[in-house]
Design an enzyme around this catalytic site. Structure first.
Site, short mmCIF file in Angstrom:
data_model
loop_
_atom_site.label_atom_id
_atom_site.label_comp_id
_atom_site.label_asym_id
_atom_site.label_seq_id
_atom_site.Cartn_x
_atom_site.Cartn_y
_atom_site.Cartn_z
N LYS B 94 73.27 -58.13 24.85
CA LYS B 94 73.80 -56.88 25.39
C LYS B 94 75.22 -56.56 24.92
O LYS B 94 75.60 -55.41 24.75
CB LYS B 94 73.76 -56.90 26.92
CG LYS B 94 72.36 -56.87 27.51
CD LYS B 94 71.67 -55.56 27.24
CE LYS B 94 70.31 -55.46 27.92
NZ LYS B 94 69.55 -54.28 27.46
N GLU B 116 74.43 -49.00 34.06
CA GLU B 116 73.33 -49.43 34.91
C GLU B 116 72.97 -50.84 34.48
O GLU B 116 73.25 -51.22 33.34
CB GLU B 116 72.12 -48.50 34.74
CG GLU B 116 71.18 -48.84 33.58
CD GLU B 116 71.81 -48.66 32.18
OE1 GLU B 116 72.82 -47.94 32.08
OE2 GLU B 116 71.30 -49.26 31.22
N SER B 383 66.90 -63.60 23.33
CA SER B 383 67.87 -62.54 23.61
C SER B 383 68.93 -62.91 24.64
O SER B 383 70.00 -62.33 24.66
CB SER B 383 67.14 -61.27 24.06
OG SER B 383 66.30 -61.56 25.15
#
Lengths: 279, 401
Positions: B94, B116, B383
């Site tokens: 991210k 969010e 990830s």
């Protein structure tokens, strides 16, 4: 000329500001809606804005979110909303009805199927919050084909360059979102609205309704001096919420009183303008 | 079929019939400004240098491409490599995106950042860059996710962010996104909205993708270094789809590379309790773009279920919708149980604790690897790391914390 366009034109002719109340269809229960619509007309509504419930109303504040949730408990669908309009039309052939909602329920029906169904039950216009003019190919044509008006939103942040698309693709009236925020939020900045309305009036070729944040007669009075129509929603929906367990009589009384407050305020503003012209 | 994938989306953000800008009017000007600014910076050497410097020295890139030898041998078949995005600062892919968007926010002179988050990884990554740049940060998180990803909530708070639990709707990621949009509509003048995935209105799907494509660019180079050839298959989990597009994009034009996007089947695709719009949904418009959605026959968005908060979303990035339709990427699904088993296996065989999101990709690797010859190479995007999932795991395994 459509029913909505005729209504706006005739009000303009007599110098009257349109009062456009909003309620969410199916709130608090499916069988409440048609009676509420008749009540709104009886108490001075010129046009009715009927909200189509959507699971994710991202431009609405908490009051209308809750209204939508109440309606969705009963699985109120776009088809149900069209049925309410059909029943309403059995007794009222005059008051224009604008559907307000989000795009996905319309996508799910298909643009043409929706447009045909809406026009056949007596819907006059459609306002889709998340459908800007830029993406409206197909949608626009489907509505146009059956004579439904397309109401678009314009906001304090809308640049002049985008207003020509609204002129070209919209019809009936333009809904001016009078503040940056969701429905029912904070206090209106009158000066900001006045400045923007001056800018918009010179560029838009149709009547402008002002909505978002109009809570009382005093605010409505100010707005009537700026726009052709005043749109009130959250304040009425809040009264539905507050009276939902008390029964129809109390709810209608409360909403009727609030509508009268708005209607009186608009009438006063309209009279003042006439008076100002005569002196 | 030769498609120049870098030509997509078009100027209005369309990937074939998907994507676009379906936003409330108040946001249109802000989206236009963002698009212009982004188009400008993406060719600006100064911006690109700053971004590259941050990714190397702050995030810790490049991340390794690690050969999971013991696990591969256990499964029998193809060689599994893990792209170690879990080793990034903050523990997931991210941050690749938040670093980029924060630099943009700074350029636009915005004082306040909102985000969010589902699993909390994007929230942590946003709070991190906000702290570093001295910006105010508000993170919207579904009330249910606040509970199941509690460690990340504490991290965000420590970083100075305000975490707002969202009680509306299904109390998960989609509702957090609704609430962040409402905030943005209200505070559009001074606020930059950092969307964490490749969804939302244009330019977000394209911009977030561009910031994430470093994953695939590195993986390509590393595969050539280690194996002197391209991988035969890529696997990544898909919620909104940012880590998947990040891995896939650099390989889209390499037709020998098979790609698998893995959606969460939750309790099973047939139960309806899943979050797999590409496998089981149909196209519609939601959160600013046209894409595959989980919806009922009336166009209402359905509640989703996945053990992994980061995949618990009823939509998916519009580019994935398009890649599905043109047949370039295979979209498959694995259920909660399969993901948990892969979580346990990777932890025990390789000493790497994966996030529950990434465990979905790993679970598909356990199905694919045995079907491939020993010289075939699979790259799985790992990830994120699984520290944040300890509450969920402890509960399932009956461990008292």
């Amino acid at each position: 000329m459509s029913r909505l366009q005729k209504k706006m034109a005739s009000l303009k002719q007599v110098g009257k500001t349109a009062l456009i109340p909003y309620i969410t269809a199916g709130d608090p229960t499916p069988n409440a809606t048609v009676a509420l619509m008749h009540l709104l007309v009886e108490k001075g509504a010129d046009v009715i804005e009927l909200g189509v419930p959507f699971s994710d109303p991202m431009a609405d504040g908490p009051v209308i979110q809750k209204a939508v949730e109440r309606a969705l408990i009963h699985n109120v669908s776009l088809d149900d909303v069209l049925e309410y309009v059909r029943v309403f039309r059995e007794q009222d052939a005059e008051t224009p009805v604008v559907l307000m909602g989000y795009l996905n329920p319309i996508e799910a029906q298909g643009y043409e199927a929706f447009a045909n169904a809406a026009s056949s039950v007596g819907v006059d216009a459609v306002l889709t919050v998340d459908m800007p003019p830029e993406e409206s190919k197909g949608y626009l044509e489907a509505l146009q084909q059956v004579g439904l008006d397309r109401v678009f939103l314009v906001s304090p942040t809308t640049p002049g360059s985008r207003l020509s698309a609204v002129n070209e693709k919209g019809s009936g009236f333009v809904y001016y979102v009078s503040l940056k925020g969701v429905t029912g939020s904070k206090e209106l900045d009158m000066e900001d609205v006045a400045q923007n309305m001056t800018r918009l009036k010179s560029k838009l070729n149709m009547p402008i309704g002002i909505g978002f944040g109009i809570k009382d007669g005093a605010t409505a009075f100010e707005m009537a001096n700026l726009g052709s129509a005043v749109i009130v929603g959250s304040v009425l929906v809040k009264l539905i919420e507050a009276n939902q367990s008390k029964g129809r009589y109390d709810m209608h009384l409360a909403i009727g009183e609030k509508m009268t407050e708005f209607r009186d305020a608009l009438n006063r503003a309209d009279m003042n303008r006439v008076g100002a012209l005569n002196t | 079929m030769t498609i120049n994938f870098s030509n997509y989306p078009d100027e209005q953000g369309h990937f074939g019939p998907y994507g676009g800008i379906f936003a409330p009017e108040t946001l249109m000007a802000a989206l236009e400004q963002l698009t212009q600014e982004y188009e400008c910076v993406k060719q600006d050497p100064e911006f690109l240098r700053e971004l590259a410097d941050d990714l190397q020295n702050y995030v810790g890139r490049p991340t390794p491409l690690y050969y999971a030898k013991r696990w591969s041998e256990h499964l029998g078949g193809g060689k599994i490599y893990l792209k170690r995005e879990d080793l990034n600062h903050t523990g997931a892919h991210k941050v690749n995106n938040t670093i980029g968007q924060a630099l943009l926010a700074k350029r636009l002179g915005k004082k306040r950042i909102i985000a969010e988050t589902g699993a909390g990884q994007h929230g942590v990554a946003s709070a991190t860059v906000a702290a570093r740049l001295g910006l105010e940060c508000v993170v919207y998180m579904g009330a249910d996710d606040v509970v199941r990803q509690a460690p990340n909530v504490v991290r965000m708070q420590m970083l100075g962010a305000t975490v707002v639990p969202v009680e509306s709707g299904t109390k998960t990621l989609k509702d957090a996104l609704n609430e962040a949009m409402r905030d943005w509509v209200t505070n559009v003048d001074d606020t930059f909205y950092i969307i964490g995935t490749v969804a939302g209105p244009h330019p977000y799907p394209a911009m977030v993708r561009d910031f994430q494509t470093i994953i695939g660019r590195e993986a390509k180079q590393q595969s050539l270094q280690h194996e002197h050839k391209l991988p035969d298959a890529l696997i990544a989990c898909v919620g909104g789809g940012s880590n998947a597009i990040g891995l896939f994009h650099a390989f889209l034009e390499d037709s020998s590379v098979e790609m698998y996007g893995v959606e969460p089947a939750g309790l099973g695709l047939e139960t309806g309790k899943h979050a797999a719009p590409l496998c089981k949904g149909k196209p519609g418009v939601f959160h600013g773009n046209r894409t595959y959605l989980m919806q009922d026959e009336n166009g209402q968005i359905l509640g989703t279920h996945s053990i992994s908060a980061g995949l618990d979303y009823p939509g998916v990035g519009p580019e994935h919708a398009w890649l599905k339709d043109i047949g370039r990427v295979n979209y498959v699904a694995v259920d909660d149980e399969e993901a948990l088993q892969a979580f346990r296996d990777l932890t025990r065989f390789e000493g790497i604790i994966p996030a529950l999101e990434s465990s979905h990709a790993l679970a598909y690797a356990t199905k694919l690897a045995p079907t491939l010859a020993k010289d075939k190479i699979i790259v799985v995007n790992l990830s994120g790391r699984g520290d944040k999932d300890m509450n969920t795991i402890a509960q399932i395994e009956g461990i008292e914390l």
